[in-house]
Write a protein that holds these residues in place. Structure first.
Motif, short mmCIF file in Angstrom:
data_model
loop_
_atom_site.label_atom_id
_atom_site.label_comp_id
_atom_site.label_asym_id
_atom_site.label_seq_id
_atom_site.Cartn_x
_atom_site.Cartn_y
_atom_site.Cartn_z
N GLY A 158 -1.41 11.71 2.32
CA GLY A 158 -1.54 10.70 3.36
C GLY A 158 -0.46 9.64 3.36
N HIS A 159 0.70 9.90 2.73
CA HIS A 159 1.76 8.89 2.69
C HIS A 159 2.32 8.60 4.08
N ILE A 198 -8.07 6.24 11.45
CA ILE A 198 -7.81 7.65 11.14
C ILE A 198 -9.02 8.52 11.38
N PRO A 254 0.81 -1.23 0.00
CA PRO A 254 0.00 0.00 0.00
C PRO A 254 0.84 1.27 0.00
N LEU A 269 -0.43 6.95 6.19
CA LEU A 269 -0.59 5.52 5.92
C LEU A 269 0.53 4.71 6.59
N ARG A 303 -6.81 8.62 -0.10
CA ARG A 303 -7.73 7.88 0.77
C ARG A 303 -8.16 6.52 0.22
N TYR A 336 -5.95 15.04 0.40
CA TYR A 336 -6.04 13.82 1.20
C TYR A 336 -6.91 12.78 0.51
N ALA A 338 -8.27 2.51 7.39
CA ALA A 338 -8.98 3.79 7.45
C ALA A 338 -9.70 3.98 8.78
N LEU A 381 0.74 4.18 -2.85
CA LEU A 381 0.46 5.58 -2.56
C LEU A 381 1.65 6.47 -2.94
N ILE A 415 -5.61 4.08 1.26
CA ILE A 415 -5.68 3.86 2.71
C ILE A 415 -6.83 2.92 3.05
N GLU A 416 -7.97 3.13 2.39
CA GLU A 416 -9.13 2.27 2.63
C GLU A 416 -8.86 0.84 2.17
N ALA A 435 -0.44 4.48 10.18
CA ALA A 435 -1.60 3.61 10.37
C ALA A 435 -1.21 2.14 10.25
#
Length: 230
Positions: free
Chosen positions: A74-75, A116, A28, A78, A104, A100, A113, A32, A107-108, A81
């Protein structure tokens, strides 16, 4: 994304990436990173070696509750997370939800997700709102700041109340392409010159703050770790 390393040798940096970073990079994060590389201002994202460093740090700390100021696509978010346990939480804040939203979907798809809590808006009033809740004082293990350099010291004062004693605040870009140790150039862009001034002041204040112990690390564009003592 652009090379943000302070290493003078591009070949050495590439060696680090190909030997130790890319083979271990979660899919992931790779996805991203590649998505972000196509976005304007992609240099704002942290590079993969910094993402790896922060991920390992969070795991060593057994961090669970974190704050992130400055999200972009969101790198780094992520990376955090993925490093937190399944019940970990990140309060992430940025003025630009649209950027963002680019990251996303990745991320999802990564299944994180739910960790966050994204809050859109300037960070200072959002932090002040959090500080009104006494239960949040000293409740965070870690905070990552990669946002407007002119407010780093304002963020610092607020985060010192939100991050627990023994917790860590990480400030990104504290070596600012190495310019903090170089004389300013006459034709330097005014915005760039001001960032240098802000960054030098931040470094001076953090180094003298008796409430924290610090380590300034020349990873990526420089990252300063502050462990809260009191």
């Amino acid at each position: 994304m652009n090379n943000k390393s302070l290493l003078r040798s591009d070949a050495l940096y590439q060696y680090i990436l190909e030997t130790s970073v890319y083979p271990r990079e979660p899919e992931p994060l790779k996805e991203l990173r590649e998505v972000t590389a196509k976005v304007p201002w992609n240099f704002m994202a942290i590079p993969p070696d910094e993402a790896q460093f922060l991920s390992l740090l969070l795991k060593l700390m057994n961090a669970k509750n974190t704050i992130e100021i400055g999200v972009y696509t969101g790198h780094s978010l992520l990376s955090t997370a993925l490093a937190l346990p399944d019940d970990g939480k990140i309060i992430a804040m940025d003025t630009d939800r649209e950027t963002y939203d680019i990251g996303r979907p990745v991320i999802e798809k990564a299944g994180v997700a739910h960790k966050i809590d994204f809050r859109e808006g300037p960070a200072l009033p959002l932090l002040d709102e959090m500080l009104q809740n006494v239960g949040m004082h000293g409740s965070f293990d870690f905070a990552f700041v990669d946002a407007d350099k002119g407010n780093y010291l304002n963020y610092h004062e607020r985060l010192m109340n939100l991050v627990k004693i023994g917790g860590v605040i990480a400030y990104d870009n504290t070596l600012w392409k190495g310019t903090v140790a170089a004389p300013p150039e006459d034709d330097m862009d005014e915005w760039f010159r001001n960032v240098i001034i802000f960054t030098v002041e931040v470094n001076k204040v953090l180094a003298a703050d008796p409430r924290v112990e610090i380590a300034q690390i020349p990873v990526a564009d420089g990252i300063t770790l502050c462990r809260r003592l009191s």
